[in-house]
Design an enzyme around this catalytic site. Structure first.
Site, PDB file in Angstrom:
ATOM      1  N   HIS A 143     -15.813  52.508 -22.813  1.00 35.51           N
ATOM      2  CA  HIS A 143     -15.669  53.872 -23.329  1.00 35.51           C
ATOM      3  C   HIS A 143     -16.730  54.169 -24.389  1.00 35.51           C
ATOM      4  CE1 HIS A 143     -13.088  57.352 -24.851  1.00 35.51           C
ATOM      5  NE2 HIS A 143     -13.988  57.194 -25.806  1.00 35.51           N
ATOM      6  N   GLU A 144     -16.886  53.242 -25.340  1.00 30.75           N
ATOM      7  CA  GLU A 144     -17.831  53.492 -26.440  1.00 30.75           C
ATOM      8  C   GLU A 144     -19.274  53.533 -25.934  1.00 30.75           C
ATOM      9  OE1 GLU A 144     -16.770  54.684 -29.100  1.00 30.75           O
ATOM     10  OE2 GLU A 144     -14.721  54.171 -28.589  1.00 30.75           O
TER      11      GLU A 144
HETATM   12 NI    NI Z   1     -14.749  58.425 -27.344  1.00 30.74          NI
END
Ligand code: NI
Length: 179
Positions: A143-144
């Site tokens: 996600h990051e």
């Molecule tokens: Ni995010």
């Protein structure tokens, strides 16, 4: 202590491919790291990427040394600073699970991610980081690092029937308490 403004979806700065960091252990890089950590902590985030505070740098932070109130049932991911990351999936197994994002406040969606990945990159002093992870840790790092590619989690979703407001999907969490 500097808590920066977190950009929200719709801001074109969230759609850029982040510029790689070329100089390590500089005062500017340490300042950016401190701002990311302060801002992530103030928002109870599971992670935060430099583009989310408007900085065009390939740097993310994630994890904590205590359970996260936004994800109280999630396993603990060690606090990590990752610069110029590279993620390689291990196998082709996916997992589906709920995600939220500080740049998409108030919402959660069901997002497919690789179950297991190897990731590498650098710490703030240029030290090499290499890890093989799976499950929630793998989800957080994917996600990051997606933020560094200009991708927000709704762009990874396949079923928009599983997308909604946190307070409706998870009423027991308490509206507004998690973001
Ligand atoms: Ni995010």
């Amino acid at each position: 202590m500097t808590i920066r403004t977190i950009l929200k979806m719709g801001d074109p700065r969230l759609l850029r491919v982040a510029r790689p960091v070329s100089a390590f252990d500089t005062p500017e890089l340490h300042q950016l790291l401190a701002d990311l950590l302060d801002t992530m902590q103030a928002a109870n985030g599971a992670g935060l990427a430099a583009p989310q505070i408007g900085e065009d740098s390939a740097m993310v932070v994630f994890g904590s040394d205590a359970p996260n109130p936004r994800y109280p049932d999630a396993p603990i991911v060690p606090r990590t600073v990752l610069i110029n990351p590279v993620i390689t999936p291990i196998g082709d197994e996916e997992q589906l699970d709920w995600e939220g994002c500080l740049s998409v406040p108030g919402l959660r969606g069901m997002v497919p991610r690789w179950q297991s990945v190897h990731y590498s990159g650098y710490g703030v002093r240029g030290e090499r980081i290499e890890r093989t992870v799976s499950g929630f840790h793998a989800r957080v790092v994917q996600h990051e690092c997606d933020h560094l590619l200009g991708r927000l989690y709704p762009m990874r979703m396949r079923d928009f029937g599983q997308f909604g407001f946190t307070e409706v999907l998870f009423p027991d969490m308490g509206a507004g308490a998690e973001e």
